[in-house]
Design a protein around this motif. Structure first.
Motif, PDB file in Angstrom:
ATOM      1  N   UNK A  12      36.885  82.197  47.223  1.00 44.33           N
ATOM      2  CA  UNK A  12      38.151  82.904  47.051  1.00 44.33           C
ATOM      3  C   UNK A  12      37.943  84.026  46.049  1.00 44.33           C
ATOM      4  N   UNK A  13      38.494  85.181  46.338  1.00 41.35           N
ATOM      5  CA  UNK A  13      38.363  86.302  45.414  1.00 41.35           C
ATOM      6  C   UNK A  13      37.056  87.034  45.598  1.00 41.35           C
ATOM      7  N   UNK A  14      36.705  87.849  44.611  1.00 42.53           N
ATOM      8  CA  UNK A  14      35.515  88.691  44.719  1.00 42.53           C
ATOM      9  C   UNK A  14      34.323  88.158  43.933  1.00 42.53           C
ATOM     10  N   UNK A  15      34.492  87.013  43.241  1.00 44.17           N
ATOM     11  CA  UNK A  15      33.392  86.448  42.467  1.00 44.17           C
ATOM     12  C   UNK A  15      33.321  84.943  42.697  1.00 44.17           C
ATOM     13  N   UNK A  16      32.138  84.407  42.524  1.00 42.68           N
ATOM     14  CA  UNK A  16      31.951  82.971  42.645  1.00 42.68           C
ATOM     15  C   UNK A  16      30.564  82.597  42.158  1.00 42.68           C
ATOM     16  N   UNK A  17      30.285  81.315  42.160  1.00 47.33           N
ATOM     17  CA  UNK A  17      28.947  80.879  41.802  1.00 47.33           C
ATOM     18  C   UNK A  17      28.601  79.617  42.569  1.00 47.33           C
ATOM     19  N   UNK A  18      27.324  79.385  42.681  1.00 53.59           N
ATOM     20  CA  UNK A  18      26.790  78.251  43.414  1.00 53.59           C
ATOM     21  C   UNK A  18      25.702  77.632  42.560  1.00 53.59           C
ATOM     22  N   UNK A  19      25.711  76.327  42.428  1.00 57.29           N
ATOM     23  CA  UNK A  19      24.679  75.618  41.686  1.00 57.29           C
ATOM     24  C   UNK A  19      23.953  74.704  42.662  1.00 57.29           C
ATOM     25  N   UNK A  20      22.618  74.771  42.644  1.00 57.57           N
ATOM     26  CA  UNK A  20      21.795  73.909  43.482  1.00 57.57           C
ATOM     27  C   UNK A  20      20.965  73.042  42.558  1.00 57.57           C
ATOM     28  N   UNK A  21      21.120  71.739  42.691  1.00 55.57           N
ATOM     29  CA  UNK A  21      20.351  70.804  41.854  1.00 55.57           C
ATOM     30  C   UNK A  21      19.196  70.268  42.687  1.00 55.57           C
ATOM     31  N   UNK A  22      17.993  70.422  42.159  1.00 57.66           N
ATOM     32  CA  UNK A  22      16.792  69.968  42.855  1.00 57.66           C
ATOM     33  C   UNK A  22      16.298  68.662  42.272  1.00 57.66           C
ATOM     34  N   UNK A  23      15.511  67.933  43.026  1.00 58.94           N
ATOM     35  CA  UNK A  23      15.022  66.631  42.573  1.00 58.94           C
ATOM     36  C   UNK A  23      13.864  66.746  41.594  1.00 58.94           C
ATOM     37  N   UNK A  24      13.236  67.905  41.522  1.00 59.88           N
ATOM     38  CA  UNK A  24      12.141  68.101  40.582  1.00 59.88           C
ATOM     39  C   UNK A  24      12.100  69.555  40.135  1.00 59.88           C
ATOM     40  N   UNK A  25      11.399  69.808  39.047  1.00 57.37           N
ATOM     41  CA  UNK A  25      11.279  71.158  38.504  1.00 57.37           C
ATOM     42  C   UNK A  25      10.400  72.000  39.430  1.00 57.37           C
ATOM     43  N   UNK A  26      10.826  73.242  39.666  1.00 57.59           N
ATOM     44  CA  UNK A  26      10.049  74.178  40.469  1.00 57.59           C
ATOM     45  C   UNK A  26       9.902  75.490  39.714  1.00 57.59           C
ATOM     46  N   UNK A  27       8.985  76.308  40.177  1.00 60.13           N
ATOM     47  CA  UNK A  27       8.793  77.651  39.632  1.00 60.13           C
ATOM     48  C   UNK A  27       8.910  78.617  40.811  1.00 60.13           C
ATOM     49  N   UNK A  28      10.128  79.086  41.083  1.00 58.29           N
ATOM     50  CA  UNK A  28      10.334  79.941  42.260  1.00 58.29           C
ATOM     51  C   UNK A  28       9.656  81.294  42.099  1.00 58.29           C
ATOM     52  N   UNK A  29       9.261  81.853  43.227  1.00 58.39           N
ATOM     53  CA  UNK A  29       8.676  83.188  43.251  1.00 58.39           C
ATOM     54  C   UNK A  29       9.591  84.181  43.962  1.00 58.39           C
ATOM     55  N   UNK A  30      10.541  83.666  44.745  1.00 57.91           N
ATOM     56  CA  UNK A  30      11.466  84.534  45.475  1.00 57.91           C
ATOM     57  C   UNK A  30      12.669  83.719  45.944  1.00 57.91           C
ATOM     58  N   UNK A  31      13.736  84.434  46.303  1.00 53.34           N
ATOM     59  CA  UNK A  31      14.952  83.834  46.845  1.00 53.34           C
ATOM     60  C   UNK A  31      15.292  84.552  48.143  1.00 53.34           C
ATOM     61  N   UNK A  32      15.863  83.829  49.077  1.00 56.67           N
ATOM     62  CA  UNK A  32      16.230  84.412  50.362  1.00 56.67           C
ATOM     63  C   UNK A  32      17.719  84.234  50.593  1.00 56.67           C
ATOM     64  N   UNK A  33      18.378  85.295  51.041  1.00 56.28           N
ATOM     65  CA  UNK A  33      19.800  85.257  51.379  1.00 56.28           C
ATOM     66  C   UNK A  33      19.927  85.696  52.838  1.00 56.28           C
ATOM     67  N   UNK A  34      20.698  84.919  53.596  1.00 49.67           N
ATOM     68  CA  UNK A  34      20.954  85.286  54.989  1.00 49.67           C
ATOM     69  C   UNK A  34      22.453  85.345  55.215  1.00 49.67           C
ATOM     70  N   UNK A  35      22.889  86.382  55.908  1.00 55.84           N
ATOM     71  CA  UNK A  35      24.306  86.550  56.239  1.00 55.84           C
ATOM     72  C   UNK A  35      24.399  86.929  57.703  1.00 55.84           C
ATOM     73  N   UNK A  36      25.492  86.601  58.331  1.00 54.09           N
ATOM     74  CA  UNK A  36      25.679  86.937  59.740  1.00 54.09           C
ATOM     75  C   UNK A  36      25.519  88.457  59.937  1.00 54.09           C
ATOM     76  N   UNK A  37      24.812  88.890  60.977  1.00 54.26           N
ATOM     77  CA  UNK A  37      24.674  90.330  61.208  1.00 54.26           C
ATOM     78  C   UNK A  37      25.987  90.965  61.651  1.00 54.26           C
ATOM     79  N   UNK A  38      26.114  92.249  61.406  1.00 54.40           N
ATOM     80  CA  UNK A  38      27.334  92.969  61.791  1.00 54.40           C
ATOM     81  C   UNK A  38      27.649  92.796  63.273  1.00 54.40           C
TER      82      UNK A  38
END
Length: 88
Positions: A12-38
């Motif tokens: 709702x609105x123009x701002x928000x946040x998402x928290x993802x809890x993982x089962x173990x510690x990781x060291x990410x190198x990249x993030x991927x976002x996918x959205x429906x195409x136009x």
């Protein structure tokens, strides 16, 4: 409310946040976002796509402030699936 384009995981609105809890510690190198195409969007636009966003890493769920892993911009005119490298 359903799985049709434009109706999943809405904030709702123009701002928000998402928290993802993982089962173990990781060291990410990249993030991927996918959205429906136009082309598949009911209105022919994807104004609901995330635009400016930041990713933070937390050591645990009680940590007040996380470590900034990067600030990104989703290109609504780009590919539906976009990858963003960790910048910090």
């Amino acid at each position: 409310p359903d799985m049709y384009p434009g109706n999943c995981w809405a904030f709702k609105g123009s701002q928000g946040y998402l928290v993802v809890r993982l089962s173990m510690k990781i060291y990410p190198t990249a993030f991927t976002v996918e959205h429906v195409p136009k082309a598949l969007s009911p209105g022919g636009n994807i104004t609901s796509a995330p635009r400016n966003f930041a990713v933070y890493g937390l050591d645990d769920e009680y940590q007040e402030e996380g470590k900034l892993l990067g600030q990104y911009v989703y290109d609504q005119d780009g590919e539906p699936l976009q990858m963003f490298p960790v910048t910090v």
